[in-house]
Motif scaffolding. Structure first.
Motif, PDB file in Angstrom:
ATOM      1  N   LEU A  50       0.805  -1.220   0.000  1.00 23.17           N
ATOM      2  CA  LEU A  50       0.000   0.000   0.000  1.00 23.17           C
ATOM      3  C   LEU A  50       0.840   1.272   0.000  1.00 23.17           C
ATOM      4  O   LEU A  50       0.301   2.370  -0.165  1.00 23.17           O
ATOM      5  CB  LEU A  50      -0.927  -0.001   1.220  1.00 23.17           C
ATOM      6  N   PHE A  51       2.134   1.122   0.161  1.00 21.39           N
ATOM      7  CA  PHE A  51       3.055   2.254   0.244  1.00 21.39           C
ATOM      8  C   PHE A  51       3.034   3.052  -1.057  1.00 21.39           C
ATOM      9  O   PHE A  51       3.344   2.549  -2.117  1.00 21.39           O
ATOM     10  CB  PHE A  51       4.461   1.712   0.517  1.00 21.39           C
ATOM     11  N   GLY A  52       2.611   4.328  -0.978  1.00 22.95           N
ATOM     12  CA  GLY A  52       2.640   5.210  -2.134  1.00 22.95           C
ATOM     13  C   GLY A  52       1.439   5.121  -3.048  1.00 22.95           C
ATOM     14  O   GLY A  52       1.367   5.842  -4.047  1.00 22.95           O
ATOM     15  N   LEU A  53       0.476   4.237  -2.742  1.00 23.35           N
ATOM     16  CA  LEU A  53      -0.683   4.088  -3.613  1.00 23.35           C
ATOM     17  C   LEU A  53      -1.699   5.198  -3.381  1.00 23.35           C
ATOM     18  O   LEU A  53      -1.888   5.679  -2.262  1.00 23.35           O
ATOM     19  CB  LEU A  53      -1.370   2.742  -3.367  1.00 23.35           C
ATOM     20  N   ALA A  54      -2.407   5.589  -4.458  1.00 22.47           N
ATOM     21  CA  ALA A  54      -3.547   6.482  -4.323  1.00 22.47           C
ATOM     22  C   ALA A  54      -4.667   5.743  -3.608  1.00 22.47           C
ATOM     23  O   ALA A  54      -4.713   4.505  -3.583  1.00 22.47           O
ATOM     24  CB  ALA A  54      -4.014   6.941  -5.701  1.00 22.47           C
ATOM     25  N   ALA A  55      -5.598   6.503  -3.031  1.00 25.10           N
ATOM     26  CA  ALA A  55      -6.686   5.899  -2.265  1.00 25.10           C
ATOM     27  C   ALA A  55      -7.493   4.919  -3.109  1.00 25.10           C
ATOM     28  O   ALA A  55      -7.899   3.854  -2.620  1.00 25.10           O
ATOM     29  CB  ALA A  55      -7.593   6.992  -1.701  1.00 25.10           C
ATOM     30  N   GLU A  56      -7.712   5.258  -4.380  1.00 20.98           N
ATOM     31  CA  GLU A  56      -8.498   4.377  -5.246  1.00 20.98           C
ATOM     32  C   GLU A  56      -7.823   3.022  -5.430  1.00 20.98           C
ATOM     33  O   GLU A  56      -8.486   1.974  -5.433  1.00 20.98           O
ATOM     34  CB  GLU A  56      -8.727   5.028  -6.611  1.00 20.98           C
ATOM     35  N   ASP A  57      -6.513   3.043  -5.582  1.00 17.03           N
ATOM     36  CA  ASP A  57      -5.776   1.786  -5.783  1.00 17.03           C
ATOM     37  C   ASP A  57      -5.697   0.983  -4.489  1.00 17.03           C
ATOM     38  O   ASP A  57      -5.813  -0.246  -4.489  1.00 17.03           O
ATOM     39  CB  ASP A  57      -4.380   2.081  -6.316  1.00 17.03           C
TER      40      ASP A  57
END
Length: 235
Positions: A50-57
């Motif tokens: 989840l590191f660096g992902l946008a909320a949607e991803d």
């Protein structure tokens, strides 16, 4: 060397979470809270995912673990609300942030914020750091695709009226690094164990080790043939 790069960079484009402010832990807490509330606790290994992902991803990931109920759109809202609530309580600016931003402003080099976080969170952080230190900001949803696609960095460069190849991006996550490199930017990797450093990249332990000579030297590594290479948002 192109004139655009002679006293470069044309702009320095900063990631936000984990690069300028210490919010990565808050993001993980928000993701873990939402997932647990859905009956699908996240294993520790998912923190790297989840590191660096946008909320949607990130919502796609959490929704899958919860069996698709609720759907990703609803989980996105839940994650955004949980993260925003934590950021509202205050954020810590990472060492070297303010000094570097002030040095760029004194040198007349534009600074931009390019984040995968929602606009509400970006605006809170801008308020904490000082919005006047940035020429612009790009948040999740401000470009056709989120990181790791090049679109956010291309959007920032376009709005500044500069070639992305003449810009230096400052990043800390593999997702953000991939985005910046795909856009053609040189990259400073900050405080990350990322092992793919090559070409127009340098790794430093913190922003305290970044100065104008380093940024100028990194920008100057662009070759004339790298300019205007046809990169476009969404393509």
């Amino acid at each position: 060397m192109p004139d655009e790069l002679a006293d470069g960079p044309s702009a320095v484009l900063f990631d936000m979470d984990g690069t300028l402010v210490d919010t990565e832990g808050l993001w993980w807490e928000a993701c873990a809270e939402v997932a647990s509330g859905l009956g699908a606790p996240l294993p520790a290994a998912d923190q790297e995912v989840l590191f660096g992902l946008a909320a949607e991803d990130a919502a796609e990931h959490v929704s899958r673990r919860a069996g698709g109920d609720p759907p990703p759109a609803a989980v996105t809202t839940m994650l955004t609300d949980a993260f925003t609530a934590r950021v509202k309580r205050g954020v810590t600016t990472l060492p070297g942030t303010v000094a570097l931003l002030d040095a760029l402003r004194a040198a007349g080099i534009p600074a931009g914020l390019v984040s995968a976080s929602p606009r509400a969170v970006v605006d809170l952080v801008l308020e904490a750091i000082g919005e006047d230190r940035f020429r612009l900001s790009v948040a999740a949803g401000d470009s056709a695709r989120n990181k790791p696609a090049p679109d956010p960095y291309l959007a920032a460069a376009r709005r500044l009226g500069v070639d992305p190849v003449a810009c230096v991006a400052v990043e800390d996550s593999p997702t953000g690094i991939a985005s910046a490199r795909a856009a053609g930017c040189a990259v400073v990797v900050v405080g990350s164990p990322y092992r793919g450093v090559s070409g127009r990249m340098v790794r430093v332990p913190s922003l305290e080790r970044v100065d104008l000579p380093m940024l100028r030297l990194l920008a100057a590594t662009a070759r004339p043939g790298d300019r205007n290479n046809g990169r476009r948002e969404g393509g």
